[in-house]
Design an enzyme around this catalytic site. Sequence first.
Site, PDB file in Angstrom:
ATOM      1  N   ARG A   1      35.777   5.812  33.525  1.00 34.87           N
ATOM      2  CA  ARG A   1      36.581   5.797  34.753  1.00 34.87           C
ATOM      3  C   ARG A   1      37.683   4.748  34.683  1.00 34.87           C
ATOM      4  O   ARG A   1      38.787   4.974  35.174  1.00 34.87           O
ATOM      5  CB  ARG A   1      35.667   5.564  35.965  1.00 34.87           C
ATOM      6  CG  ARG A   1      34.876   6.814  36.332  1.00 34.87           C
ATOM      7  CD  ARG A   1      33.843   6.575  37.401  1.00 34.87           C
ATOM      8  NE  ARG A   1      33.258   7.855  37.814  1.00 34.87           N
ATOM      9  CZ  ARG A   1      32.255   7.992  38.652  1.00 34.87           C
ATOM     10  NH1 ARG A   1      31.703   6.907  39.198  1.00 34.87           N
ATOM     11  NH2 ARG A   1      31.787   9.178  38.979  1.00 34.87           N
TER      12      ARG A   1
ATOM     13  N   GLN B   1      35.575   9.072  43.997  1.00 32.81           N
ATOM     14  CA  GLN B   1      35.795   7.630  43.806  1.00 32.81           C
ATOM     15  C   GLN B   1      35.912   6.914  45.151  1.00 32.81           C
ATOM     16  O   GLN B   1      35.333   5.842  45.355  1.00 32.81           O
ATOM     17  CB  GLN B   1      37.067   7.389  42.991  1.00 32.81           C
ATOM     18  CG  GLN B   1      37.114   8.059  41.640  1.00 32.81           C
ATOM     19  CD  GLN B   1      35.944   7.677  40.760  1.00 32.81           C
ATOM     20  OE1 GLN B   1      35.573   6.512  40.668  1.00 32.81           O
ATOM     21  NE2 GLN B   1      35.346   8.659  40.119  1.00 32.81           N
TER      22      GLN B   1
ATOM     23  N   TYR C   1      38.972  14.651  36.597  1.00 32.31           N
ATOM     24  CA  TYR C   1      37.776  14.423  35.780  1.00 32.31           C
ATOM     25  C   TYR C   1      37.249  13.002  35.909  1.00 32.31           C
ATOM     26  O   TYR C   1      37.873  12.141  36.507  1.00 32.31           O
ATOM     27  CB  TYR C   1      37.978  14.832  34.326  1.00 32.31           C
ATOM     28  CG  TYR C   1      39.125  14.290  33.521  1.00 32.31           C
ATOM     29  CD1 TYR C   1      39.769  13.115  33.838  1.00 32.31           C
ATOM     30  CD2 TYR C   1      39.552  14.991  32.395  1.00 32.31           C
ATOM     31  CE1 TYR C   1      40.810  12.640  33.063  1.00 32.31           C
ATOM     32  CE2 TYR C   1      40.588  14.520  31.611  1.00 32.31           C
ATOM     33  CZ  TYR C   1      41.209  13.338  31.947  1.00 32.31           C
ATOM     34  OH  TYR C   1      42.230  12.875  31.158  1.00 32.31           O
ATOM     35  N   GLU C   2      36.033  12.818  35.378  1.00 27.80           N
ATOM     36  CA  GLU C   2      35.259  11.578  35.530  1.00 27.80           C
ATOM     37  C   GLU C   2      35.000  11.235  36.989  1.00 27.80           C
ATOM     38  O   GLU C   2      35.005  10.078  37.387  1.00 27.80           O
ATOM     39  CB  GLU C   2      35.956  10.398  34.825  1.00 27.80           C
ATOM     40  CG  GLU C   2      36.155  10.600  33.344  1.00 27.80           C
ATOM     41  CD  GLU C   2      34.898  11.024  32.617  1.00 27.80           C
ATOM     42  OE1 GLU C   2      33.795  10.668  33.063  1.00 27.80           O
ATOM     43  OE2 GLU C   2      35.021  11.730  31.606  1.00 27.80           O
ATOM     44  N   GLY C   3      34.756  12.248  37.793  1.00 31.16           N
ATOM     45  CA  GLY C   3      34.564  12.064  39.227  1.00 31.16           C
ATOM     46  C   GLY C   3      35.890  12.164  39.931  1.00 31.16           C
ATOM     47  O   GLY C   3      36.777  11.327  39.729  1.00 31.16           O
TER      48      GLY C   3
END
Length: 544
Positions: free
Chosen positions: A266, A409, A402-404
Site C-alpha cells: 500500500r 483505505q 488495487y491493494e484495497g
Amino acid sequence: MVQAIVEGVGAFAAGEFAPLNRIGDLEGAKLENNIVRLPDGYNAAYDQYVAQGWNAIASPQEFGGQGLPFTLACNVIENLGAANMAFTLLPMLSVGAIDAVENHGNDEQKSVYLPKLVSGEWSGTMNLTEPQAGSDVGALRSTATPIESGDHAGKYLINGQKIYITWGEHELSKNIIHLVLARLPGAPEGTRGISLFIVPKYHVNDDGSLGSKNDLRCVSLEHKLGINASPTCVMSYGDNGECIGELIGEENRGLAAMFTMMNNARINVGSQGVQIAERALQQAAYYAKDRVQSARAGSPDRAPVAIIEHPDVRRMLLRMKSLTEAMRALLYYTTGQVDRGTLGDAAAGARGDVLVPMIKAWGTDTGIDVASIGVQIHGGMGFVEETGAAQHYRDARIAPIYEGTNGIQAADLVTRKLGLENGEVYARLMADIAQAAADEPALASLAQDCAAIAEWMRETASLDDKLAGSVPFCTMSAVAVAGWQMLLQKRAVESGEAPSLAAIKPVTAQFFIDHVVPEAAGLKASATAGSDIFYALTTDQLAG
C-alpha cells in the site's frame, strides 16, 4: 551511500526501464501457449536489475540483502516506477513477498525462498481476489487439503481460481513464488478461517534446484485500460488435483500474514501516485517549453511565445509541481516513520500505521489529477496517443483500485487507525502540525479541523456517518500532513540547506499551503454531513 544509491537507480531507470515504457504500452503482455510473453528488451532489463542488486536494498543481510532502510528501497521503486510503472509492479510485489516470508515463514522456508526472492532471481505474487469475492476476501472459496502421506506429507493440495494476479505468470524470473489465501477443511467462515500458502510455479528440490512444474496455470490475461506491460492474470490452481503448497504462518491466520505484505504494498502503491505524477510533470514541462503558440497576454510584442509563458499554463505546471512534491514529502515521511518503528520507536511505528491509508489514497487520487493536468497542458495533442501523455493518465487509474480501494483505505482510517491508543496517535499528529504551522493560519486551522472531526467520529458519529465522511476526511488529513512536510522543507531551505532548491522550494511549498490546503479545508462540511442523504433515495430510484 544514500546519494550513490539514489543517483545510481535514477541512471539505471532512465537507461533500462524508461525506453521500454512506450513499447510496453503499445505491445503489452501476451499469453501464447500458456506462456506470457513480454516485448523485446524486458528480459534483458530485468536481468540487469537483478545483476546490479536493486532488488536487495532493504532485505535482510543473512539472505543476501543489503539491510538498508525501507525508505531507500521505496526510492528505488519510485525511480523505476517513474520510468516504467507497469514493469515496476514486478519487483514491487516481490518485495512484499519477501516481507511476508521473513516475518511469517519458518526457518526452512526462509532458507529456501528468501535468498532467491531477495536477489530477484525468483519473483513473488499476492493471490487474494476471487471472481465471486472481489474486495470481500472472507468470501473466498479456494481450498487447501492436507496431504497425509507420501513424498509431500505435511503439505497441502491447493485448489481454486484467483483473479487480478499481477505478474502471475511470466518468463523474466526463473521461478514465481505465489502466496495464496485458501481455506483448510472445517475452517471458520469469513476472514477468521483463511490460511496462507506458499505455492511455487516450479517445485524446489532439496538441493535448491528447480524441479517439475507445479499444477498451476495462467488461464487468461485481462485486457486493461493501462499498465499493459504488466500481465494481470487469471490463475488456476489444481486443475489436475496436483497443486502442492505449504502453510506459511499459523492456520486460519493467513489474512494477518498477508497484511504484512499488503501494508508494504500500500505504501508502494501510494508511491505510484508520485511516480506517475513525476513522469507526467516532466513531459508536460518539456512540451510547454517547446510548444510555441500565441502572444503573451498584455505584451506589446505580438510575437508568439512558448505556452509556458501564458498564465494559465504556469498555473497548471505549478500545481503539478507542488502536488508532486507534496506527495513525495508525505511518502518519505511515512517510510521514515516505518523505519523508525522497525528500529523500536513504537510511537513512530504507530504514526506510520496512521499514515499508510493517507499516502495510498490521497497519493493515488492525486497522481491521477496530476496526469490529467499533464494531458490538459498538451491540449488536443494530449488526447492523441502518440504524445504519450494519455498513457500516464491511463496507467495511473488502476492505483486507487488495487491493494484495497481508496474507499477501503478511508474506512480503515476512520474505523481502525483513529482508535489507536484511544485516538491519541492521530491527535498527536494533528497537534504537531498545528503547533509547527502557528505562522500559517490556513494549515494550522486545517489540522485543528481534522482533530475535531476525528474526535466527533470516535465519540459521537454512527458507523454509517463515519464511513460517509471517511473519504473527504482522509483527504483533509493527508493534505494537512503533506502541507506540514512542505512547510518544514521550505524552512529548511530558507535556513541554508539544499542551496540548489533555494529559489524553487519556497514557491512550491507556499503554493501548496495557499491553494491546496484551503481546498482541503473546504471538505469539512462533507466529512461531517452524515449518511442520511445517501439513503434518501430508494435503491431503484438511485439506480433508475
